[in-house]
Design a protein around this motif. Structure first.
Motif, short mmCIF file in Angstrom:
data_model
loop_
_atom_site.label_atom_id
_atom_site.label_comp_id
_atom_site.label_asym_id
_atom_site.label_seq_id
_atom_site.Cartn_x
_atom_site.Cartn_y
_atom_site.Cartn_z
N ARG A 53 0.83 -1.21 0.00
CA ARG A 53 0.00 0.00 0.00
C ARG A 53 0.86 1.26 0.00
O ARG A 53 0.48 2.28 -0.57
N ALA A 56 2.00 1.82 -3.55
CA ALA A 56 0.91 2.34 -4.38
C ALA A 56 0.52 3.76 -4.00
O ALA A 56 -0.20 4.43 -4.74
N LEU A 58 -1.10 4.49 -1.09
CA LEU A 58 -2.31 4.47 -0.26
C LEU A 58 -1.97 4.58 1.23
O LEU A 58 -2.84 4.74 2.06
N PRO A 78 -1.68 8.42 -5.28
CA PRO A 78 -1.76 7.18 -6.06
C PRO A 78 -1.94 7.43 -7.55
O PRO A 78 -1.31 6.76 -8.37
N VAL A 83 1.22 3.26 -10.77
CA VAL A 83 1.47 1.94 -10.23
C VAL A 83 0.14 1.19 -10.22
O VAL A 83 -0.84 1.68 -9.68
N LEU A 85 -2.42 -1.73 -9.12
CA LEU A 85 -2.60 -2.57 -7.94
C LEU A 85 -3.80 -3.47 -8.14
O LEU A 85 -4.90 -3.00 -8.41
N PHE A 87 -6.18 -5.83 -6.27
CA PHE A 87 -6.53 -6.02 -4.87
C PHE A 87 -6.91 -7.46 -4.56
O PHE A 87 -7.34 -8.21 -5.43
N SER A 89 -9.49 -8.22 -2.90
CA SER A 89 -10.93 -8.31 -3.16
C SER A 89 -11.22 -8.16 -4.66
O SER A 89 -12.36 -8.22 -5.07
N ALA A 91 -11.75 -5.82 -6.34
CA ALA A 91 -12.29 -4.46 -6.48
C ALA A 91 -12.74 -4.15 -7.90
O ALA A 91 -12.54 -3.05 -8.39
N VAL A 92 -13.36 -5.12 -8.55
CA VAL A 92 -13.97 -4.86 -9.86
C VAL A 92 -15.22 -4.02 -9.60
O VAL A 92 -16.01 -4.34 -8.72
N PHE A 93 -15.36 -2.91 -10.34
CA PHE A 93 -16.49 -2.01 -10.09
C PHE A 93 -17.80 -2.72 -10.43
O PHE A 93 -18.03 -3.07 -11.60
N PRO A 94 -18.68 -2.88 -9.43
CA PRO A 94 -19.88 -3.68 -9.67
C PRO A 94 -20.90 -3.00 -10.57
O PRO A 94 -21.77 -3.65 -11.12
N LEU A 147 -13.35 -12.83 -12.92
CA LEU A 147 -13.22 -11.53 -12.26
C LEU A 147 -11.75 -11.16 -12.11
O LEU A 147 -11.34 -10.02 -12.27
N ARG A 154 -7.75 -4.69 -16.33
CA ARG A 154 -7.99 -3.29 -15.98
C ARG A 154 -6.69 -2.61 -15.55
O ARG A 154 -6.47 -1.44 -15.81
N THR A 155 -5.84 -3.39 -14.86
CA THR A 155 -4.57 -2.83 -14.39
C THR A 155 -3.55 -2.75 -15.52
O THR A 155 -2.86 -1.76 -15.68
N GLU B 173 -12.00 -0.40 -0.95
CA GLU B 173 -11.01 -0.83 -1.94
C GLU B 173 -11.42 -0.43 -3.36
O GLU B 173 -10.56 -0.26 -4.22
N LEU B 174 -12.73 -0.27 -3.59
CA LEU B 174 -13.17 0.18 -4.91
C LEU B 174 -12.67 1.60 -5.16
O LEU B 174 -12.24 1.94 -6.27
N LYS B 179 -8.41 5.14 -7.58
CA LYS B 179 -7.29 6.09 -7.43
C LYS B 179 -6.02 5.53 -8.05
O LYS B 179 -5.29 6.25 -8.73
N THR B 180 -5.74 4.23 -7.83
CA THR B 180 -4.52 3.67 -8.43
C THR B 180 -4.65 3.61 -9.95
O THR B 180 -3.66 3.57 -10.65
N LEU B 181 -5.88 3.63 -10.45
CA LEU B 181 -6.07 3.63 -11.90
C LEU B 181 -6.02 5.04 -12.47
O LEU B 181 -6.23 5.24 -13.67
N HIS B 275 -26.78 -5.09 -10.26
CA HIS B 275 -25.38 -5.29 -10.63
C HIS B 275 -24.44 -5.19 -9.46
O HIS B 275 -23.25 -5.16 -9.61
#
Lengths: 361, 278
Positions: A53, A56, A58, A78, A83, A85, A87, A89, A91-94, A147, A154-155, B173-174, B179-181, B275
């Motif tokens: 973190r 990155a 954070l 960040p 950089v 990252l 995660f 989780s 952290a894919v945007f739902p 996922l 995405r990264t 984390e989302l 932010k990292t993106l 979703h």
């Protein structure tokens, strides 16, 4: 090698919380050359996620420097660091489709929409999510492995200077994880982006990385290629963390003959080991079950032990033994050396001195 | 039914208690709706016959020559304006406030959270008097804003709670991923946080809109000749001319409320939730 050749350089990085009472990261120095994938391996709470973190942006280091491609990133947010990252989780945007998720980073960089579309298609192909089938899908329609690929795509699509992985495969089952580890490494090598992979799973770390850094208590204990870490662990913690290990404590050094020395271990038996500076009373003798021989008769120089259990798994026989003082030892082989033995019986355990290693207590 | 389900007497008891409770809740509303269709011009219940005459009457009250006299349309407009402004103000305050409360640790944070519940336990009459005093002391003509302010104070906790709950459902984390993106804090908020809070915000707006639209006590203290909300109109009509037309207006109000709930549900209830992985 000059500083510029390193994608990442950490110099005595510390991160203390609660006025220094909690030392999450306590003086880590590491460098990752361009194109390399380095795993940071350690148990949960060892500081590996905090370290990631900080890289990155954070988390702010209490002390030390972080350089990315030679540039000190202290004070950069960040979004200024470039950089990537991935995660734990994921952290894919739902609320975004796969395509929107992958396009996000490019959109934040104000890339032209035509270019975004093309790049997103390319990267989805790269992570084996054919755009025709997946671009319009929603995250809740995807499996864990898919996922994972979305998060990776995405990264990668933003072509970061460095990619960080925070145990993104922890939730996958063993088989899929092994498969993804191989694939992830292939993709990383293809793109040539330096990567740091944080994990508590030594198998994933070994499969994936050029080098492994073993961390514990906020410090890096050992850095090296996976075989070195396994075969020549710097201490007992590393030895036990990167695989099964038989550990005996040196009681008395009986004789030294060049490289080889005979010792009496605290468990009472004698053993020939490779000599080194830690060979004193209390030093730990470490040898791997895979390099441990077992026999129903004494081959000469063996330690007498009681056979406790036998198991067979994935082509390997696994024997669990106990020395007279209760110290347990284990051995494994593809050949059933103890076919004629039954549990409770005495067997002899021996190890080639070349395969032993003595470390500090 | 599965084997784990409840059986016999227990099931019958639970069923009948539930039925009675639902009947008790719905009875007054049902009576209003039934009475609005009465054919008589008295308040006889059950109605001797059914007709739409009182709805026609309401139509005339709202559109006819006497419309300006009855002030029904005007009251409705005032109530909608007050409810919309109240809901808007509440959301405007709640979104950033809930973000601060959920995402940051600061001194007095728990005190703020406790204070948020205060208006709910505060007697509306007392608040109404207090605000009335404030308004008269100031000597300024606030118009409809004095009711909006009172409603916003009283109903802020509802949007706050909805926003807090919605925000707690958004994985931090989302935001970090955004932010990292390369997203700035503002873009992260607009592109990630707000859309994921959408359902919570919408339901908060809906709740406050309906509460404000139907509110009587505060409005009673703070209405003026020019600002005459529908709840006050209904109250005055029932005091002066108790005609079944009031039931028709009440029934229309109920339909209006249900209509808004169904609209919000259609917009955010299904799509908004679909979703989001649980």
């Amino acid at each position: 090698m000059t500083e510029k050749d390193n994608a990442l350089e950490l110099g005595d990085v510390k991160c203390h919380f609660a006025q220094g009472k909690v030392r999450a990261v306590d003086g880590v120095s590491l460098s990752v050359p361009r194109g390399e994938i380095l795993s940071i391996l350690g148990p949960s709470g060892c500081g590996k996620t905090t370290l990631m973190r900080m890289i990155a942006g954070l988390e702010t280091p209490t002390q030390g420097y972080i350089r990315i491609h030679g540039r000190d990133v202290a004070g950069l947010t960040p979004q200024q660091r470039n950089v990537g990252l991935v995660f734990q989780s994921l952290a894919v945007f739902p609320h975004m489709t796969v395509e929107k998720n992958v396009a996000f980073g490019l959109r934040m960089r104000n890339v032209a929409s035509e270019t975004i579309r093309a790049k997103v298609r390319d990267v989805l192909e790269l992570v084996q999510l054919p755009p025709a089938n997946f671009a319009a899908r929603w995250p809740n329609e995807l499996s864990g492995g898919q996922l994972q690929r979305v998060a990776l795509a995405r990264t990668l699509v933003t072509q970061p200077a460095l990619v960080l992985f925070d145990e993104p495969m922890a939730a996958l089952d063993r088989r899929l994880r092994d498969y993804m580890a191989v694939e992830l490494r292939a993709i990383q090598k293809k793109m040539g982006i330096a990567a740091v992979y944080v994990t508590h799973d030594q198998q994933t770390a070994s499969t994936m990385s050029d080098r492994i850094a073993v961390m514990s208590g906020g410090k890096v204990l050992q850095v090296g290629p996976p075989p070195d870490i396994y075969n020549a662990p710097a201490n007992r913690f590393v030895a036990e963390f990167v695989g099964d290990a038989n550990i005996l404590t040196v009681g008395k050094v009986l004789s030294v003959d060049g490289d080889i020395s005979e010792v009496e271990v605290e468990a009472g038996c004698r053993l020939r080991v490779k000599a080194c500076e830690h060979l004193t009373k209390g030093g730990k003798i470490i040898f791997r079950p895979g390099q441990t021989q077992v026999d129903v008769a004494d081959p000469g120089g063996g330690m007498q032990a009681k056979l406790v259990s036998v198991s067979f798994n994935s082509g390997f026989y696994h024997w669990q033994m106990e020395l007279p003082d209760g110290t347990s030892l284990s051995a494994g082989s593809t050949r059933d050396y103890l076919a004629s033995a039954s549990t409770g019986q005495s067997v002899w355990v021996s190890v080639d001195p070349e395969h032993t290693r003595v470390v500090e207590a | 039914m599965s084997g784990i389900g409840r059986h016999g007497a227990e099931s019958a008891l639970i069923g009948s208690v539930t039925a009675i409770l639902i009947a008790l809740i719905l009875a007054p509303i049902a009576i209003v709706v039934v009475m609005s269709f009465t054919a008589a011009s008295t308040l006889q219940f059950p109605p001797p016959g059914f007709s739409l005459r009182w709805y026609l009457e309401v139509w005339h009250m709202a559109t006819g020559d006497a419309a300006s006299l009855t002030r029904l349309t005007e009251s409705f407009r005032v109530s909608v304006a007050i409810a919309a402004l109240t809901a808007f103000l509440c959301v405007l305050a709640s979104v950033p406030a809930s973000y601060a409360l959920v995402r940051y640790r600061f001194p007095g944070r728990s005190a703020v959270e406790e204070l948020l519940g205060l208006p709910i336990v505060f007697p509306a009459v007392v608040l109404g008097i207090a605000l009335l005093i404030l308004v008269s002391v100031s000597g300024i003509e606030f118009g409809l804003w004095q009711i909006v302010a009172a409603h916003a104070i009283t109903f802020l906790p509802f949007t706050m709670r909805n926003c807090i709950t919605a925000l707690k459902g958004v994985d931090p984390e989302l935001e970090e991923a955004a932010k990292t993106l390369g997203a700035s804090p503002l873009r992260t908020f607009v592109e990630i946080v707000l859309p994921l809070m959408r359902a919570g915000i919408a339901w908060g707006v809906l709740l406050v809109f309906i509460l404000s639209f139907n509110e009587f006590t505060l409005s009673y203290f703070l209405y003026t000749v020019d600002v005459f909300p529908l709840s006050i109109w209904l109250f005055q009509q029932s005091n002066t001319s108790f005609s079944p037309a009031i039931f028709a207006v009440s029934a229309l109000t109920i339909f209006f409320n249900i209509g808004i709930i169904l609209t919000v549900d259609a917009i955010v209830g299904k799509r908004g939730g679909a979703h989001i992985r649980s």
